[in-house]
Each structure stands twice: as C-alpha cells, then as structure tokens.
Design an enzyme around this catalytic site. Structure first.
Site, short mmCIF file in Angstrom:
data_model
loop_
_atom_site.label_atom_id
_atom_site.label_comp_id
_atom_site.label_asym_id
_atom_site.label_seq_id
_atom_site.Cartn_x
_atom_site.Cartn_y
_atom_site.Cartn_z
N GLY A 14 0.82 -1.22 0.00
CA GLY A 14 0.00 0.00 0.00
C GLY A 14 0.85 1.25 0.00
O GLY A 14 0.71 2.11 0.87
N ALA A 15 1.73 1.37 -0.98
CA ALA A 15 2.71 2.46 -0.98
C ALA A 15 2.44 3.50 -2.07
O ALA A 15 3.27 4.33 -2.35
CB ALA A 15 4.12 1.89 -1.12
N SER A 16 1.25 3.44 -2.66
CA SER A 16 0.95 4.40 -3.73
C SER A 16 0.58 5.77 -3.19
O SER A 16 0.51 6.73 -3.94
CB SER A 16 -0.20 3.86 -4.59
OG SER A 16 -1.34 3.64 -3.80
N VAL A 66 -2.97 -7.66 -1.74
CA VAL A 66 -2.34 -8.36 -0.61
C VAL A 66 -3.27 -9.35 0.09
O VAL A 66 -2.83 -10.14 0.91
CB VAL A 66 -1.75 -7.37 0.42
CG1 VAL A 66 -0.59 -6.58 -0.16
CG2 VAL A 66 -2.83 -6.44 1.00
N TYR A 159 -12.41 -2.42 12.85
CA TYR A 159 -11.01 -1.99 12.63
C TYR A 159 -10.16 -2.25 13.88
O TYR A 159 -9.06 -2.81 13.79
CB TYR A 159 -11.03 -0.51 12.25
CG TYR A 159 -9.69 0.14 11.98
CD1 TYR A 159 -8.86 -0.29 10.96
CD2 TYR A 159 -9.29 1.25 12.74
CE1 TYR A 159 -7.65 0.35 10.70
CE2 TYR A 159 -8.08 1.89 12.48
CZ TYR A 159 -7.26 1.44 11.47
OH TYR A 159 -6.06 2.06 11.22
N1 LIG Z 1 -3.21 7.76 8.39
C1 LIG Z 1 -3.54 7.55 9.64
O1 LIG Z 1 -4.00 8.44 10.35
C2 LIG Z 1 -3.34 6.20 10.28
C3 LIG Z 1 -3.53 6.09 11.66
C4 LIG Z 1 -3.34 4.86 12.28
C5 LIG Z 1 -3.00 3.77 11.51
N2 LIG Z 1 -2.87 3.89 10.16
C6 LIG Z 1 -2.52 2.68 9.41
O2 LIG Z 1 -1.47 3.00 8.51
C7 LIG Z 1 -1.61 2.22 7.32
C8 LIG Z 1 -1.64 3.13 6.11
O3 LIG Z 1 -2.76 3.99 6.21
P1 LIG Z 1 -2.96 5.25 5.25
O4 LIG Z 1 -3.79 6.21 5.99
O5 LIG Z 1 -1.66 5.67 4.72
O6 LIG Z 1 -3.85 4.58 4.06
P2 LIG Z 1 -4.27 5.14 2.61
O7 LIG Z 1 -3.75 6.51 2.39
O8 LIG Z 1 -5.73 4.90 2.50
O9 LIG Z 1 -3.50 4.18 1.58
C9 LIG Z 1 -3.89 2.85 1.47
C10 LIG Z 1 -2.93 2.13 0.56
O10 LIG Z 1 -3.28 0.73 0.55
C11 LIG Z 1 -3.37 0.30 -0.80
N3 LIG Z 1 -4.30 -0.81 -0.93
C12 LIG Z 1 -5.66 -0.81 -0.81
N4 LIG Z 1 -6.17 -2.04 -1.01
C13 LIG Z 1 -5.09 -2.85 -1.27
C14 LIG Z 1 -4.95 -4.22 -1.57
N5 LIG Z 1 -6.02 -5.04 -1.60
N6 LIG Z 1 -3.70 -4.71 -1.80
C15 LIG Z 1 -2.61 -3.89 -1.77
N7 LIG Z 1 -2.68 -2.57 -1.47
C16 LIG Z 1 -3.91 -2.06 -1.23
C17 LIG Z 1 -3.77 1.52 -1.59
O11 LIG Z 1 -3.38 1.29 -2.95
P3 LIG Z 1 -4.24 1.83 -4.22
O12 LIG Z 1 -4.05 3.33 -4.17
O13 LIG Z 1 -3.60 1.22 -5.40
O14 LIG Z 1 -5.66 1.43 -4.00
C18 LIG Z 1 -2.96 2.59 -0.88
O15 LIG Z 1 -1.64 2.62 -1.38
C19 LIG Z 1 -2.85 1.37 7.51
O16 LIG Z 1 -2.51 0.09 7.99
C20 LIG Z 1 -3.64 2.14 8.55
O17 LIG Z 1 -4.52 1.31 9.28
C21 LIG Z 1 -3.03 5.07 9.52
#
Ligand SMILES: NC(=O)c1ccc[n+]([C@@H]2O[C@H](COP(=O)([O-])OP(=O)(O)OC[C@H]3O[C@@H](n4cnc5c(N)ncnc54)[C@H](OP(=O)(O)O)[C@@H]3O)[C@@H](O)[C@H]2O)c1
Length: 250
Positions: A14-16, A66, A159
């Site tokens: 999920g690094a996009s 994934v 979640y």
């Molecule tokens: N941001 C926060 O405030 C926060 C807080 C606590 C924990 N977290 C945790 O940190 C992590 C990242 O969160 P984020 O906020 O950065 O998320 P995000 O911006 O929503 O990004 C999600 C990423 O996951 C990818 N993805 C979605 N479905 C997928 C699949 N089936 N297989 C592979 N990749 C997939 C997306 O790729 P596409 O673009 O190609 O769909 C995107 O790159 C998560 O585990 C989240 O629970 C985040």
C-alpha cells in the site's frame, strides 16, 4: 549505530499514497531498493517511484492485491526477479476502507473485511518472504498498527479488533522467528493526516496530543527506518506508539 540500508530490499504494501509512500521514501533514502506495492492506482504508485528516484533512490512499482494468495505469490516472484534478491524488510501497511459502524449495524462480514488486510495479508506476505529471510538468517517484519487498540475507539470495533489481532500475531511471530534473527514489530500511528483526510478538521484531536501537533507521515517513516536498520537489531515483539504521546494517559 547505522541506519544504512544499502544492499537491502524492502517491500512496502500500500505504498501508492498515504503513509506507505513516505515509509518507502525514507527506506529508499537510507539506501534500500523499495518495492512500491499498490492495488489499483498505478499512476499514484509511479508518483511514489518518481518521488524516490528524484533524490537518487531506487524503487519499483509492483501491483498486487495483498488479500489474495496467488496475487501475493506473483508479487513476491516479480520483486525477487526484478531485484535479483529476496525481501529483507517487509512492511505490512496496506489498508482498504475502514468504515465506522455501530454494533447494531455490524455484520460478521465487516469484521472479516478488516481481518483480510491486517491478518490474512500479513500472513500471506510473511509466508512468501520467509524462505529468503530464513536462508539469510536475517529479516525485518514491521506491521503498521494503530493507536485505536489502546483508545478502544467506539463504533469502529471492526477496525480495532483487526489491529488488535495484528498485535497478537506480531508477538507470536517474534517468538517463533527469533532464532533466525528475524524481528517482528508493530508501529502504532496516531491520527496522521494523509490524502484521504484532506477535508477533515484536526483541531480537536491536536488539542489532546501532548506534543501539541499532528503527526506527519515522515514520523512513521523514521520509526520504520529505526526498526528496519541495525539500530533495531535487538528489538522484537514490540508495539511502538508514534503518536506524540496521545495514548499516554491510558
Ligand atoms: N493515516 C492515519 O492516520 C493512520 C492512523 C493509524 C494507523 N494507520 C494505518 O497506517 C496504514 C496506512 O494507512 P494510510 O492512511 O496511509 O492509508 P491510505 O492513504 O488509505 O493508503 C492505502 C494504501 O493501501 C493500498 N491498498 C488498498 N487495497 C489494497 C490491496 N487489496 N492490496 C494492496 N494494497 C492495497 C492503496 O493502494 P491503491 O491506491 O492502489 O488502492 C494505498 O496505497 C494502515 O494500515 C492504517 O490502518 C493510519
């Protein structure tokens, strides 16, 4: 102690965009070749690669769902073929939607959908990278959790439950893999605004953070780098909050 990752191959799921993009950049800046995994958005993944390459880093975008066993096998095979090596650092970061749902409205399927990302995906990926890590007698598995496990955030038990389960597997795998010098740790971000939070008001959350600011994605990248590098050699099975102290009172 060195934070140098020269010669290492890291896979960030999920690094996009979001945290994964910046975790990837931080690991690449430290010298790792980074596999930028994405599911749907090739253009965004390529933006992450460009972001890394603009500072002289090495990265390759590879698609893969994934949650799907065949897709994960293909992803790892392609990563190994393109880097002519095996994965040294696995960062389980990908997430799908995280819907807020009351107990009355929850269906079992809502729980399963979160488990697919935070338990099934880490299992499939870890199984796929283990042969290489065991052969090298070295490896890093870093699970991105969340502070919600400590906060017990209401109306979000789907979640919260899956992130809690991720903590359980982190601790069990750390014990199981310790004798191979493979460390398994969890990093728990606080609320770190990324692209999907653009319209959200952060003032109330920020007012409760002891360090008095919102986290930025680089804060998570720095913590991942620490655990991925030699500085993290003797740390395993741990859960590290990176949230400005937001859960200190718990
Ligand atoms: N941001 C926060 O405030 C926060 C807080 C606590 C924990 N977290 C945790 O940190 C992590 C990242 O969160 P984020 O906020 O950065 O998320 P995000 O911006 O929503 O990004 C999600 C990423 O996951 C990818 N993805 C979605 N479905 C997928 C699949 N089936 N297989 C592979 N990749 C997939 C997306 O790729 P596409 O673009 O190609 O769909 C995107 O790159 C998560 O585990 C989240 O629970 C985040």
């Amino acid at each position: 102690m060195s934070h140098n990752l020269n010669g290492k191959v890291a896979l960030v799921t999920g690094a996009s965009r979001g945290l994964g993009k910046h975790i990837s950049k931080t690991l690449a800046d430290a010298g790792a070749t980074v596999i930028v995994n994405y599911a749907n958005n090739y253009k965004n993944a390529q933006d992450t690669v460009d972001f890394i390459e603009s500072d002289g880093g090495k990265a390759i975008a590879i698609q893969g769902d994934v949650r799907d066993e065949e897709s994960v096998k293909k992803l790892i095979k392609q990563a190994e073929d393109e880097t002519q090596g095996s994965i040294d650092i696995l960062v389980n970061n990908a997430t799908g939607p995280q819907p807020v749902i009351s107990i009355e409205k929850l269906a079992w399927q809502d729980y399963l959908e979160q488990l697919e990302f935070f338990v099934k995906a880490p299992l499939l990926l870890t199984k796929a990278v283990l042969p290489g890590m065991k052969e090298k007698k070295n490896g890093r598995i870093i699970n991105i959790g969340s502070e919600v496990v400590q906060l017990g955030t209401p109306n979000h038990s789907n979640y919260v439950m899956a992130k809690a389960a991720q903590l359980g597997l982190t601790r069990s795998w750390a014990n199981e893999l310790g004798s191979f010098s493979i460390t398994v740790n969890m990093i728990n971000p606080g609320f770190i605004p990324v692209e999907r939070h653009e319209a959200e008001d952060t003032s109330e959350y920020r007012s409760g953070v002891p360090l008095g600011r919102m986290g930025v994605p680089q804060d998570i990248g720095n913590a991942v780098l620490f655990l991925a590098s030699d500085a993290g050699n003797f740390i395993t099975g741990q859960s590290l909050s990176v949230n400005g102290g937001n859960t200190l009172g718990i």
